[in-house]
Enzyme design. Structure first.
Site, PDB file in Angstrom:
ATOM      1  NE  ARG A 180       7.877  -3.103   6.814  1.00  7.29           N
ATOM      2  CZ  ARG A 180       6.066  -2.211   6.604  1.00  7.29           C
ATOM      3  NH1 ARG A 180       6.052  -2.100   5.639  1.00  7.29           N
ATOM      4  NH2 ARG A 180       5.684  -2.764   7.728  1.00  7.29           N
ATOM      5  CE  LYS A 218      -2.772  -1.181   3.872  1.00  9.09           C
ATOM      6  NZ  LYS A 218      -1.575  -2.212   4.320  1.00  9.09           N
ATOM      7  NE  ARG A 270      -5.190  -2.268   9.709  1.00 11.57           N
ATOM      8  CZ  ARG A 270      -4.295  -1.328   8.835  1.00 11.57           C
ATOM      9  NH1 ARG A 270      -4.308  -0.115   8.830  1.00 11.57           N
ATOM     10  NH2 ARG A 270      -3.090  -2.270   8.621  1.00 11.57           N
ATOM     11  NE  ARG A 321       1.643  -5.322  10.787  1.00 15.30           N
ATOM     12  CZ  ARG A 321       2.750  -5.386  11.118  1.00 15.30           C
ATOM     13  NH1 ARG A 321       3.385  -6.259  11.178  1.00 15.30           N
ATOM     14  NH2 ARG A 321       2.449  -4.792   9.386  1.00 15.30           N
ATOM     15  NE  ARG A 324       5.334  -1.266  10.299  1.00 14.62           N
ATOM     16  CZ  ARG A 324       4.324  -1.085   9.294  1.00 14.62           C
ATOM     17  NH1 ARG A 324       4.193  -0.323   8.009  1.00 14.62           N
ATOM     18  NH2 ARG A 324       3.665  -1.729   9.710  1.00 14.62           N
TER      19      ARG A 324
HETATM   20  P1  AP5 Z   1       4.498  -1.242   2.236  1.00 13.97           P
HETATM   21  O1  AP5 Z   1       4.269  -0.501   1.396  1.00 13.97           O
HETATM   22  O2  AP5 Z   1       5.015  -1.152   3.366  1.00 13.97           O
HETATM   23  O3  AP5 Z   1       3.646  -2.437   2.138  1.00 13.97           O
HETATM   24  P2  AP5 Z   1       2.466  -2.115   2.784  1.00 13.97           P
HETATM   25  O4  AP5 Z   1       0.584  -3.056   2.535  1.00 13.97           O
HETATM   26  O5  AP5 Z   1       2.373  -0.081   3.205  1.00 13.97           O
HETATM   27  O6  AP5 Z   1       2.049  -2.799   4.417  1.00 13.97           O
HETATM   28  P3  AP5 Z   1       2.031  -2.020   5.732  1.00 13.97           P
HETATM   29  O7  AP5 Z   1       3.125  -3.210   7.157  1.00 13.97           O
HETATM   30  O8  AP5 Z   1       2.612  -0.770   6.290  1.00 13.97           O
HETATM   31  O9  AP5 Z   1       0.528  -2.587   5.723  1.00 13.97           O
HETATM   32  P4  AP5 Z   1       0.086  -2.465   7.417  1.00 13.97           P
HETATM   33  O10 AP5 Z   1      -1.532  -2.016   6.920  1.00 13.97           O
HETATM   34  O11 AP5 Z   1       0.320  -3.636   8.311  1.00 13.97           O
HETATM   35  O12 AP5 Z   1       0.493  -1.352   8.470  1.00 13.97           O
HETATM   36  P5  AP5 Z   1      -0.060  -0.010   8.629  1.00 13.97           P
HETATM   37  O13 AP5 Z   1       1.096   0.392   9.167  1.00 13.97           O
HETATM   38  O14 AP5 Z   1      -1.375   0.703   7.771  1.00 13.97           O
HETATM   39  O15 AP5 Z   1       4.957  -3.021   1.663  1.00 13.97           O
HETATM   40  C1  AP5 Z   1       6.107  -3.822   2.821  1.00 13.97           C
HETATM   41  C2  AP5 Z   1       7.108  -4.434   2.392  1.00 13.97           C
HETATM   42  O16 AP5 Z   1       7.757  -5.401   0.910  1.00 13.97           O
HETATM   43  C3  AP5 Z   1       8.521  -3.589   2.351  1.00 13.97           C
HETATM   44  O17 AP5 Z   1       9.801  -3.468   2.488  1.00 13.97           O
HETATM   45  C4  AP5 Z   1       8.505  -3.053   0.348  1.00 13.97           C
HETATM   46  O18 AP5 Z   1       9.666  -2.134   0.272  1.00 13.97           O
HETATM   47  C5  AP5 Z   1       8.337  -4.347   0.203  1.00 13.97           C
HETATM   48  N1  AP5 Z   1       7.709  -4.495  -1.440  1.00 13.97           N
HETATM   49  C6  AP5 Z   1       6.287  -3.345  -1.491  1.00 13.97           C
HETATM   50  N2  AP5 Z   1       6.194  -4.425  -2.874  1.00 13.97           N
HETATM   51  C7  AP5 Z   1       6.743  -5.160  -3.180  1.00 13.97           C
HETATM   52  C8  AP5 Z   1       7.026  -5.785  -4.278  1.00 13.97           C
HETATM   53  N3  AP5 Z   1       6.710  -5.648  -5.605  1.00 13.97           N
HETATM   54  N4  AP5 Z   1       7.747  -7.093  -4.779  1.00 13.97           N
HETATM   55  C9  AP5 Z   1       8.800  -7.301  -2.634  1.00 13.97           C
HETATM   56  N5  AP5 Z   1       8.664  -7.047  -2.260  1.00 13.97           N
HETATM   57  C10 AP5 Z   1       7.629  -5.511  -1.851  1.00 13.97           C
HETATM   58  O19 AP5 Z   1      -0.462   0.386  10.374  1.00 13.97           O
HETATM   59  C11 AP5 Z   1       0.288  -0.387  11.145  1.00 13.97           C
HETATM   60  C12 AP5 Z   1      -0.885  -0.660  12.317  1.00 13.97           C
HETATM   61  O20 AP5 Z   1      -1.742   0.401  12.864  1.00 13.97           O
HETATM   62  C13 AP5 Z   1      -1.846  -1.155  12.640  1.00 13.97           C
HETATM   63  O21 AP5 Z   1      -1.695  -2.588  12.675  1.00 13.97           O
HETATM   64  C14 AP5 Z   1      -3.147  -0.839  13.196  1.00 13.97           C
HETATM   65  O22 AP5 Z   1      -2.559  -1.254  14.123  1.00 13.97           O
HETATM   66  C15 AP5 Z   1      -2.890   0.302  13.500  1.00 13.97           C
HETATM   67  N6  AP5 Z   1      -3.756   1.066  12.059  1.00 13.97           N
HETATM   68  C16 AP5 Z   1      -2.972   1.319  11.293  1.00 13.97           C
HETATM   69  N7  AP5 Z   1      -4.703   1.849  10.585  1.00 13.97           N
HETATM   70  C17 AP5 Z   1      -5.835   1.736  11.302  1.00 13.97           C
HETATM   71  C18 AP5 Z   1      -7.008   2.047  10.863  1.00 13.97           C
HETATM   72  N8  AP5 Z   1      -7.550   2.402  10.120  1.00 13.97           N
HETATM   73  N9  AP5 Z   1      -7.513   1.401  11.901  1.00 13.97           N
HETATM   74  C19 AP5 Z   1      -7.256   0.922  13.014  1.00 13.97           C
HETATM   75  N10 AP5 Z   1      -5.901   0.559  13.193  1.00 13.97           N
HETATM   76  C20 AP5 Z   1      -4.952   1.643  12.481  1.00 13.97           C
HETATM   77 MG    MG Z   2       2.062   0.948   5.147  1.00 12.11          MG
END
Ligand code: AP5
Ligand code: MG
Length: 189
Positions: free
Chosen positions: A128, A14, A89, A145, A134
């Site tokens: 990562r 994302k 979410r 997760r 993180r």
């Molecule tokens: P990346 O682009 O970082 O993927 P992502 O989908 O953004 O993954 P996240 O880990 O950020 O997702 P998440 O939803 O768990 O975390 P968030 O911060 O939203 O890519 C991931 C890795 O893969 C990177 O190293 C990248 O380089 C690599 N990659 C990308 N594309 C690739 C490809 N094509 N091939 C190979 N490698 C690749 O949320 C974190 C926490 O915050 C949640 O668990 C929750 O506790 C809280 N939170 C956030 N939003 C909410 C909400 N709306 N409601 C309630 N709690 C929330």
């Molecule tokens: Mg992200």
């Protein structure tokens, strides 16, 4: 205005794909995860609350998350559009987003759903985790997760499909290949 939701499991790409969309459409990027991590770094009251949930791989309560998002939308009302990364979410968050955008005379225009097999998600996040710092990029929390994603977030795929907004994107391959698929899917609509 153009409002895009970028949707997918943890590690689906994302954040990575948001960068392409921002550059192409000049959108304001709202990553709720980045926003919360910034609060944790600054040790704000919200950050202290959020850390407890994030470290457990659990979602921050809807009410709190929605009020944070409402503030961002309000302060960025000059934006050409938004890219929502990591929000909504839950169904409740999706309903709240609809209400919030309606108040501003706009709506969600499309949902880009990055679809990646679970083993690749885990592999990406573990890789990562070696350098990201993180607190949720470890094997145990990644499992939680993904579990939370299946139970609470995945139902949004059907929710947005029923509304004709969901664009399923193969989220495997190179970053550039995926960006191209998204571009083609969005411009075709
Ligand atoms: P990346 O682009 O970082 O993927 P992502 O989908 O953004 O993954 P996240 O880990 O950020 O997702 P998440 O939803 O768990 O975390 P968030 O911060 O939203 O890519 C991931 C890795 O893969 C990177 O190293 C990248 O380089 C690599 N990659 C990308 N594309 C690739 C490809 N094509 N091939 C190979 N490698 C690749 O949320 C974190 C926490 O915050 C949640 O668990 C929750 O506790 C809280 N939170 C956030 N939003 C909410 C909400 N709306 N409601 C309630 N709690 C929330
Ligand atoms: Mg992200």
């Amino acid at each position: 205005m153009l409002n895009i939701v970028i949707f997918g499991a943890p590690g689906a790409g994302k954040g990575t794909q948001s960068d392409f969309l921002i550059a192409e459409h000049e959108l304001y990027h709202i990553s709720t995860g980045d926003l919360l991590r910034d609060h944790i770094k600054r040790q704000t009251e919200l950050g202290i609350t959020a850390k407890g949930f994030i470290d457990q791989g659990q979602l921050i309560p809807d009410e709190l998350m929605v009020s944070i998002l409402a503030d961002v939308i309000k302060t960025q009302d000059q934006a050409k559009g938004f890219i929502f990364d990591g929000f909504p979410r839950t169904i409740a968050q999706a309903e709240a987003l609809h209400a919030l955008l309606s108040e501003h005379g706009t709506q969600v225009h499309c949902v880009v759903g990055l679809e990646v097999p679970e083993d690749q998600l885990t592999e990406r996040l573990l890789l990562r985790g070696k350098s990201s710092g993180r607190s949720d990029d470890n094997e145990e929390t990644i499992k939680r997760r993904l579990d939370v994603y299946h139970k609470q977030t995945q139902p949004l795929k059907a929710y947005y499909t029923e509304r004709g907004l969901y664009h399923a994107i193969d989220g495997t391959g190179t970053v550039e290949q995926i960006a191209k698929r998204i571009h083609e899917s969005i411009t075709k609509q």
